[in-house]
Design a protein around this motif. Sequence first.
Motif, mmCIF file in Angstrom:
data_model
loop_
_atom_site.group_PDB
_atom_site.id
_atom_site.type_symbol
_atom_site.label_atom_id
_atom_site.label_comp_id
_atom_site.label_asym_id
_atom_site.label_seq_id
_atom_site.Cartn_x
_atom_site.Cartn_y
_atom_site.Cartn_z
ATOM 1 N N ASP A 70 0.825 -1.204 0.000
ATOM 2 C CA ASP A 70 0.000 0.000 0.000
ATOM 3 C C ASP A 70 0.858 1.252 0.000
ATOM 4 N N ILE A 71 0.306 2.314 -0.538
ATOM 5 C CA ILE A 71 1.000 3.597 -0.543
ATOM 6 C C ILE A 71 0.078 4.615 0.095
ATOM 7 N N ASP A 72 0.621 5.328 1.061
ATOM 8 C CA ASP A 72 -0.179 6.265 1.838
ATOM 9 C C ASP A 72 -0.471 7.520 1.028
ATOM 10 N N ARG A 180 1.262 13.467 12.187
ATOM 11 C CA ARG A 180 1.109 12.626 10.990
ATOM 12 C C ARG A 180 0.919 13.482 9.750
ATOM 13 N N PHE A 260 -9.104 6.272 14.733
ATOM 14 C CA PHE A 260 -7.714 6.511 15.083
ATOM 15 C C PHE A 260 -7.197 7.833 14.537
ATOM 16 N N ASN A 261 -7.818 8.328 13.457
ATOM 17 C CA ASN A 261 -7.255 9.447 12.726
ATOM 18 C C ASN A 261 -8.308 10.493 12.434
ATOM 19 N N GLN A 263 -10.579 12.117 9.821
ATOM 20 C CA GLN A 263 -11.176 11.662 8.571
ATOM 21 C C GLN A 263 -11.767 12.863 7.860
ATOM 22 N N LEU B 141 -8.626 -2.432 14.235
ATOM 23 C CA LEU B 141 -7.677 -1.405 13.805
ATOM 24 C C LEU B 141 -8.131 -0.631 12.574
ATOM 25 N N ASP B 142 -9.406 -0.666 12.245
ATOM 26 C CA ASP B 142 -9.874 0.031 11.046
ATOM 27 C C ASP B 142 -9.507 1.514 11.087
ATOM 28 N N GLY B 143 -8.791 1.976 10.062
ATOM 29 C CA GLY B 143 -8.427 3.384 9.976
ATOM 30 C C GLY B 143 -7.153 3.746 10.702
ATOM 31 N N ALA B 144 -6.491 2.760 11.290
ATOM 32 C CA ALA B 144 -5.293 3.048 12.069
ATOM 33 C C ALA B 144 -4.111 3.374 11.160
ATOM 34 N N THR B 145 -3.147 4.063 11.729
ATOM 35 C CA THR B 145 -1.901 4.340 11.028
ATOM 36 C C THR B 145 -0.871 3.325 11.515
ATOM 37 N N TYR B 169 -6.274 0.998 6.443
ATOM 38 C CA TYR B 169 -5.193 1.499 7.290
ATOM 39 C C TYR B 169 -4.357 2.456 6.470
ATOM 40 N N GLU B 170 -3.519 3.222 7.166
ATOM 41 C CA GLU B 170 -2.568 4.099 6.477
ATOM 42 C C GLU B 170 -1.162 3.622 6.810
ATOM 43 N N PRO B 171 -0.412 3.198 5.805
ATOM 44 C CA PRO B 171 0.942 2.731 6.105
ATOM 45 C C PRO B 171 1.907 3.905 6.286
ATOM 46 N N CYS B 189 2.516 6.855 14.554
ATOM 47 C CA CYS B 189 1.689 5.741 14.101
ATOM 48 C C CYS B 189 1.044 5.095 15.318
ATOM 49 N N ASP B 190 -0.154 4.554 15.119
ATOM 50 C CA ASP B 190 -0.886 3.924 16.229
ATOM 51 C C ASP B 190 -0.326 2.551 16.537
#
Lengths: 404, 338
Positions: A70-72, A180, A260-261, A263, B141-145, B169-171, B189-190
Amino acid sequence: MTSLTDPPAGSFRLSMLLNDTRYRSYTFQAIALAVLIVAFAYLGNNLLNNLRAAGLNISYDFLGTPAGYDIDQRLIEYDNQDTHGRAAIIGILNTLLVAVLGCITATIFGVLAGVLRLSNNWLVSKLMAVYVEIFRNIPVLIWIIIIYTVMTAVLPPPNAFRGDTPTSSMLFDLFAFTNRGIYLPAPVWGPGSGVVVATFIASVIGVVAYRRYATNLLYSTGRLLPMGWPSLVIFLVPSILVYFVMGQPISLDVPALKGFNFQGGIKVGAPLIALWFALSIYTGAFIAENVRAGIQAVSKGQTEAAGALGLRPGRIMNLVILPQALRVIIPPLISQYLNITKNSSLAIAVGYMDITGTLGGITLNQTGRAIECVLLLMLFYLTISLSISAIMNVYNNTVTLKER
Amino acid sequence: MKKSVFLGALTVAGMAAGAAAAGTLDDVKARGTLNCGVTTGLVGFAAPDANGEWNGFDVAICRAVAAAVLGDPTAVEFVPTTGKTRFTALASGEIDMLARNTTWTFSRDVDLKFTFVGVNYYDGQGFLVPKALGVSSAKELDGATVCVQTGTTTELNLADYFRANNISYEPVPIETNAEGQQQYLAGACDVYTTDASGLAATRATFEAPGDHALLPEIISKEPLGPLVRHGDDEWGDVVRWTLNALITAEELGVTSANVSEMASGSGNPEVARLLGTEGTLGEMIGLDADWAMRAIATQGNFGEIFAKNIGEETPIGLARGLNAQWTNGGLIYSPPFR
């Protein structure tokens, strides 16, 4: 009476290749070229033989297979089932993005610092000297890492925005600065927004047209129309009017903390910011020196003559000095733009997925196709560099001294 | 210019490929040192101590091979490699073997032309999270970094796992374990994901290890083991059977303490063959008779190496689990010395 005869027509003899200075240099160049070609052919052949002996071959088939990672940060849609080729394109776009952003901001920093360094104000000029010397003399990789580390250490994590009494809050309830990245509101295009956009584009064209008209008027009749405020009015007023007439069709998607972030909205990742900012201030310091050199190359008499005509300092700089200085500034500026593009390959230090990170990093490592990937990378950077050089040289030709 | 740059790269690659020819055992003997690729630093597996001496579970394998081949466990040149440089270093001949918690996969074995000589640690990919996050399962962990080392199988497993569970997720791609640790602790990151053993080793270095938890999900099989280049089977055998000797020694009860005693007569013929007092196994592999004895005497058997570097008595605190001997319900199993 003597009769003049023509000198004997020079007939070419083989020995002249060595004895005649007219041909000797060509002889040696041809020999050197042949030796070079043979040497490279030998090395290339050696490589192919060794690869064959190791059971490997040069193949670009891997570009069509699913990448799996994956690429962020991406400008176009991408999913881990897309191909390595598409991942490489994502990387290319990311490289171009940071290069373009970097070139713009580096130019702004550079011109400002270069002009200010020549300021009569002692404090300002010394501050700029300190900036230029500090940034020029420390490698850009160090700057990238410093800025990234400071960003992740100083800015709060998204966690800090959570809870009833969060330790951090969003700026104007619109922008969230986290370690982030920065989350910005994104526009949402409702029905009728096309008209607003069209009006906006039309007013931009209007501004350009007005300024061109004003310049022509100045050159032909000497009448000076105001530039600043009419431009601003043409730029803003029609768009704002149409925006309200159409019933406010454009709204904002404000980022909000979910899970977590954050959105929603637009995320500008920390790696992009760190890389962009580091490249800008680092290269900006070099551009400042180019600008200073360009300005100092313009005779002081020009400033004095313009001053004697009653021009104010700002106008002297804009109308007299900078146009002449550009001839000196542009050529080294081209190589600074190339440097930004090439230095953007340091992106991997902060995890920004540019072409070196995707094709030259993960793809190379997952497929093991090192030679193929590196060749593609070289081809890409070469193409980009030559393109920038070509475009900038076209621009350079428009500002060079026109000799008539 | 374009052509010359192109060919210049070919030159470098060509010389690298040329160096990768067969005869590694002879090369190592002639050189007098073993070039062993390790990580850039993962406490417990391979990391230099305060004196600059490399220590760890993977390092012990390098030293055992050096002891078997050269008779000197210190005759090792440790070459730190990152996830990205390790395969190039091995393929180009810069290192003779790679002992760097590298996962044995089909494509690395077949397509990259390496030979995995065995497994010294059965691992799986896990997730490390701060307890404050209040997450008890990876499915939450849905949406976690997620911080993940780039160019590893970990990165691919992560994408597969989230895809299979239909969560996003976000890598955050990182290069080294140290960098991942820093980003994770700063909250950039989480979650930090890598092999569970690596997570345990990393957590052991935190100031407050108790504030961080490993999630129960292990999302992949990660058989980690040393590897060598394809096409040099003699050298592959040396590394393979050195590893097997350490494993067999544990199974047969041979330790660094009792190895000389066992060699002088234990009554068990397999011990005698292993330690070179009976048969010609050493000669067959191109070494002298007590090659395996030297490896065991200097490094200890597999169980000793495990206990000393990453076992429950160490700060890393890994249980044997899958890595127990087959006789104790684990997967560690060596073919017989016969």
